[in-house]
Design an enzyme around this catalytic site. Structure first.
Site, PDB file in Angstrom:
ATOM      1  N   ASP A 247       2.664   2.063 -12.106  1.00 57.95           N
ATOM      2  CA  ASP A 247       3.509   1.217 -11.446  1.00 57.95           C
ATOM      3  C   ASP A 247       2.391   0.824 -10.290  1.00 57.95           C
ATOM      4  O   ASP A 247       2.059   1.508  -9.528  1.00 57.95           O
ATOM      5  CB  ASP A 247       4.698   1.883 -10.759  1.00 57.95           C
ATOM      6  CG  ASP A 247       4.485   2.981 -10.000  1.00 57.95           C
ATOM      7  OD1 ASP A 247       4.506   2.905  -8.581  1.00 57.95           O
ATOM      8  OD2 ASP A 247       4.505   4.158 -10.611  1.00 57.95           O
ATOM      9  N   SER A 248       2.648  -0.713  -9.869  1.00 58.39           N
ATOM     10  CA  SER A 248       2.186  -0.966  -8.521  1.00 58.39           C
ATOM     11  C   SER A 248       0.711  -0.834  -8.769  1.00 58.39           C
ATOM     12  O   SER A 248       0.043  -1.386  -9.454  1.00 58.39           O
ATOM     13  CB  SER A 248       2.884  -0.581  -7.424  1.00 58.39           C
ATOM     14  OG  SER A 248       2.359  -1.218  -6.440  1.00 58.39           O
ATOM     15  N   ALA A 249       0.023  -0.368  -7.743  1.00 58.92           N
ATOM     16  CA  ALA A 249      -1.337  -0.154  -7.831  1.00 58.92           C
ATOM     17  C   ALA A 249      -1.704   0.680  -8.859  1.00 58.92           C
ATOM     18  O   ALA A 249      -2.879   0.528  -9.776  1.00 58.92           O
ATOM     19  CB  ALA A 249      -1.897   0.363  -6.589  1.00 58.92           C
TER      20      ALA A 249
END
Length: 913
Positions: A247-249
């Site tokens: 998720d995300s980074a």
């Protein structure tokens, strides 16, 4: 006050109360207006959780980076109903990953762009923290003989071996916070839903370990799974039985790792799940500005209270004013940093400039101090026009200018320094800005346009494994996610700007080499914010978890030839079975009788069944999308699809594009030409623009004023740490430190063999480099390897000098008595053992964690899960009663009609109900 459970509770409690009253008021207004539309914030639990997370991240910006890292990297015990086995990924796997990256970059890019080959391989620990995760209910009951000598953790690992669905999970946190502890609850849920096991990696974090350190650790986890080093308990995991997820980074790291594996010709996993991937660190898409109010990301980005660690320049003084009108060429064409890899003519030009202005001023002049415009820079339009003329003139020249003859080529290139990044202005008639400070913690501003930093700038995202991509419509990263998904599915239609192709190693070749479209399933969830899977109790998230699990099962359970034909579980025929039973937890057995099912040995099936029904309904909707031409198909395939042929998959679907409403129902996405994100010109993607810079500058200047005295204290602390580091180094030399010359990789073992037997610590053959091996290296300013002015840098120096040295050391000296005495009074140090390493790498093991914030959040999520499940039960019961009532009234009406026609009274049997 640092980020702690207490400070978080104090900061968040008023937010909870305020949100409750605002929610009630908003619902009242909707009820009064007769508004029956369904929005995500209509759910009180989501409304509260959204504002709790938003408030916590805001609290982090009011504290130091180290404080936020320590809180989110505190070891928290796993729930008793889960099987969690800590793992140490050894240096051998780290070196294997380093070799892959060294091959990918090549010597020139390593030197000019990365800053060297060695600094990013330096680490405080002798391993990478990771863990296996699954449900205890899924472990087999195999027994072990006494002579096996397995530990309990090793036995648990072996009992997982039969679970051949493996998810390599990479957590998010903007590359600088978060850990396997913050994400464990989500990872457990994935393992349960897919009936498999997950492997979570606690990679090193920026700014202490900036790019490419986290990427190396993710690749190390992949190699650890696929080719375990000697002594590993688990068997090799075939890539075909593995999926990447993050998720995300973490999702961006997954995507970047996939491109590295692709480029090197290494096997890719069976598929990848990318949840809100952060793929453009230059913030060049519109939603970064327009979606701030509906997302959990702070409005000014990730700025923090000053500390010895961050920001590197805590005060905007002495030439480090954060943003200034441009003073140096080249102009913003196309609006990013000067070349990191210049040609000889550019080097010669800068040498002449710097030498001339050094002579005129009587002091050394660096590239950022050059005054190319003594009377002020002209407008951006004029600078760009002149730059185009210069480019045309340079193209007509047959001979490239060479550096001055009194300097050799290597020395000339060492003299080169990229000039500050330029900002692309909204009004071309204004003077462009120059960035003098680092914006992102993950990489220097000059590196943000590199394809392994911002994968949106990859020249091609084709030839990758199947991707399932999720985004929230209300998140700041929405546009870049949507663009990335389309770029992967259509490599030829979404080209990368020419500047990246010219400067990026491999990029021009990749643009031509990897033109096979990647199969993509993109879903954008209405009203949801960044990383919607955090809010596991919402209807959209429940559907997302179910869909992710089905995707994993499909790509892992089916052979590659089948996935070439159909990588999407929604089009598998006959439809894959979905288990309607999941492991029961004791917390479910403790519910009140009214909440239990008749068989307490099973979990409540109502919410699970509703998830299955929702998935099946959405599966049928996806089929209708294909039938009506709303899903994109491979262009070379025939127009007809075998819908009428039972038992065959629906083949040749290239891309599924869907939106998901607040109730978890899917619908087709609008045509590509109506999506604003897809209309951004390629030459503006990955370009630093004025409005995001202004917003960041506004927040940073506010923090500069607010923490002015703190910044002064930080400067004094850094000087004390520098003095301590120098003392340790001097004492080590006095105590007999012997540091050998740098050697090539092939002779590392021989250096270790010559190590002195008088060493007090250990010289590790697998540890390649140390802090004394950075000659000719240029680590980023924030990198722990190049610093001596923070507590963590001093701890790393002490460990590599006195405890576990690299192979370039021939002797590990004994700690001087005076330093051992000082260590007794330092809570972060130890007179005999290695000091605690950076909290961006080593987990904090608190002695007493009766109530930690991470455990409180997990308990809160579980509470919301139970409440939302109860709400589903109540809705189903109401629906059941409504159906019975409708049936009864229909029967009564029918009976009365019959009776009137026959002249006899109507009767209804009790059993009819």
């Amino acid at each position: 006050m640092p980020v702690t459970t207490a400070s978080a509770a104090i900061h968040i409690t008023p937010v909870v109360i305020k949100t409750f009253f605002k929610h009630s008021k908003r619902k009242g207004i909707k009820l009064k207006d007769g508004d029956k539309s369904e929005q995500a914030l209509d759910d009180l639990f989501y409304d509260q959780a959204f504002h709790i997370v938003k408030a916590f991240i805001e609290l982090g910006t009011k504290n130091t980076v180290e404080s936020l890292q320590a809180f989110t990297n505190t070891h928290v015990p796993a729930p008793y109903w889960c099987a969690v086995v800590p793992v140490k990924i050894p240096l051998a796997s780290c070196n294997q990953a380093a070799d892959a990256l060294i091959e990918w970059f090549g010597p020139e890019e390593l030197k000019r762009v990365v800053g060297g080959e060695r600094w990013w391989q330096i680490r405080g620990l002798d391993w990478i923290d990771a863990e296996w995760v699954t449900e205890k209910e899924y472990l087999d009951d195999r027994s072990f003989a006494e002579e096996d000598h397995y530990t309990e953790e090793e036995k648990t690992t072996l009992r997982m071996e039969h679970l051949d669905r493996v998810m390599l999970y990479v957590h998010g946190g903007a590359y600088f916070w978060g850990s396997i502890n913050t994400h464990r609850y989500q990872i457990i849920r994935y393992a349960r839903k897919m009936r498999g096991r997950a492997f979570a990696v606690n990679y090193r974090k920026a700014p202490q370990y900036p790019w490419p350190c986290p990427l190396q650790d993710v690749l190390a986890a992949y190699f650890y799974l696929t080719s375990p080093p000697p002594g590993s308990v688990h068997k090799p995991v075939p890539p075909s039985k593995m999926v990447f997820a993050g998720d995300s980074a973490g999702a961006a790291l997954c995507l970047t790792a996939l491109t590295v594996l692709r480029d090197l010709g290494l096997p890719q996993p069976a598929g990848a799940i990318l949840i809100s991937p952060w793929v453009d660190l230059t913030h060049s898409f519109p939603s970064v500005l327009t979606n701030t109010a509906t997302d959990i990301i702070p409005p000014h980005g990730f700025i923090h209270k000053p500390s010895p660690l961050w920001p590197v320049h805590v005060k905007p003084e002495g030439g480090y004013t954060r943003v200034v009108p441009t003073q140096t060429n080249p102009p913003p064409q196309p609006g990013h940093a000067d070349k990191l890899k210049p040609d000889a003519g550019e080097v010669a030009d800068q040498i002449n400039q710097r030498l001339r202005q050094t002579f005129e001023r009587g002091e050394e002049v660096h590239s950022a101090d050059l005054k190319d415009f003594p009377d002020g820079a002209p407008p951006q339009r004029e600078m760009q026009e002149q730059d185009c003329v210069d480019a045309e003139n340079a193209a007509t020249l047959t001979d490239t200018p060479e550096p001055s003859q009194d300097l050799d080529t290597d020395a000339a290139f060492e003299f080169w320094e990229p000039k500050p990044p330029k900002v692309l202005m909204q009004d071309p008639n204004t003077t462009p800005l120059e960035l003098r400070a680092q914006i992102q913690l993950y990489a220097t501003t000059e590196q943000l346009s590199h394809p392994l930093v911002s994968p949106i700038l990859q020249s091609s995202l084709g030839n990758l494994c199947p991707l399932y991509i999720l985004a929230g419509n209300g998140e700041c990263l929405r546009d870049e996610i949507v663009y990335m998904a389309h770029k992967a599915a259509h490599p030829k239609e979404y080209p990368t700007r020419n500047g990246v192709l010219r400067e990026g190693h491999r990029q021009k070749e990749n643009a031509e080499k990897f033109q096979t479209p990647t199969k993509v399933h993109l879903q954008v969830f209405d009203d949801m914010c960044h990383v919607l899977t955090v809010f596991t109790f919402t209807e959209p998230a429940k559907y997302a978890y179910r869909a992710i699990a089905q995707f994993v099962k499909h790509v892992v359970d089916n052979p590659g030839a089948h996935l070439e034909r159909n990588p999407f579980p929604e089009f598998h025929r006959p439809p894959s079975q979905i288990s309607d039973t999941e492991p029961v937890h004791k917390r479910d057995r403790h519910r009140s009788p009214s909440e239990k099912t008749p068989d307490t040995a099973k979990p409540l099936l109502s919410s699970t069944q509703s998830e299955i029904d929702k998935y099946r309904s959405n599966e049928q909707e996806a089929e209708q999308e294909v039938k009506h031409g709303q899903a994109e198909r491979l262009p070379e395939q025939p127009e007809t699809l075998p819908f009428e042929t039972s038992g065959e998959d629906i083949p040749a679907v290239l891309m599924v594009r869907e939106r998901v409403d607040a109730l978890g129902n899917v619908r087709p996405m609008e045509p590509a030409e109506e999506i604003e994100a897809l209309r951004v010109p390629p030459q503006e993607i990955g370009v630093i623009k004025e409005l995001p810079v202004r917003r960041w500058q506004e927040g940073q200047e506010k923090w500069d004023r607010k923490y002015k005295r703190t910044a002064d204290n930080v400067i004094r602390k850094r000087k004390r740490y520098e003095a301590k580091a120098q003392r340790l180094l001097d004492h080590a030399r006095e105590q007999g430190l012997i540091h050998g010359e740098l050697t090539t990789q092939t002779s590392r073992a021989s250096v270790s063999d010559r190590a002195s037997s008088l060493s007090a610590g250990e010289i590790q053959p697998q540890r390649r480099w140390g802090l004394l091996d950075l000659t000719d290296e240029r680590p980023p300013p924030s990198a722990i390897a190049g610093r001596k002015d923070t507590a963590e840098a001093v701890a790393l120096l002490k460990k590599t000098l006195y405890h576990s040295a690299p192979v370039t050391h021939r002797r590990v000296p004994k700690l001087k008595t005076s330093d051992a005495v000082r260590a007794v009074f330092d809570p972060r140090d130890h007179p005999l053992k290695p000091p605690q390493q950076s909290v961006s790498e080593q987990q904090v093991h608190a002695q007493f964690i009766p109530v930690h914030g991470l455990r409180m959040w997990q308990s809160l999520i579980e509470l919301f899960m139970r409440k939302s499940s109860k709400k589903v039960d109540e809705k189903m019961e109401v629906g059941k009663k409504h159906a019975i009532s409708t049936l009864r009234s229909t029967r009564e009406k029918f009976s009365s009609t019959e009776a009137s026609s026959s002249g006899q009274p109507s009767t209804t049997s009790p059993t009819d109900e």
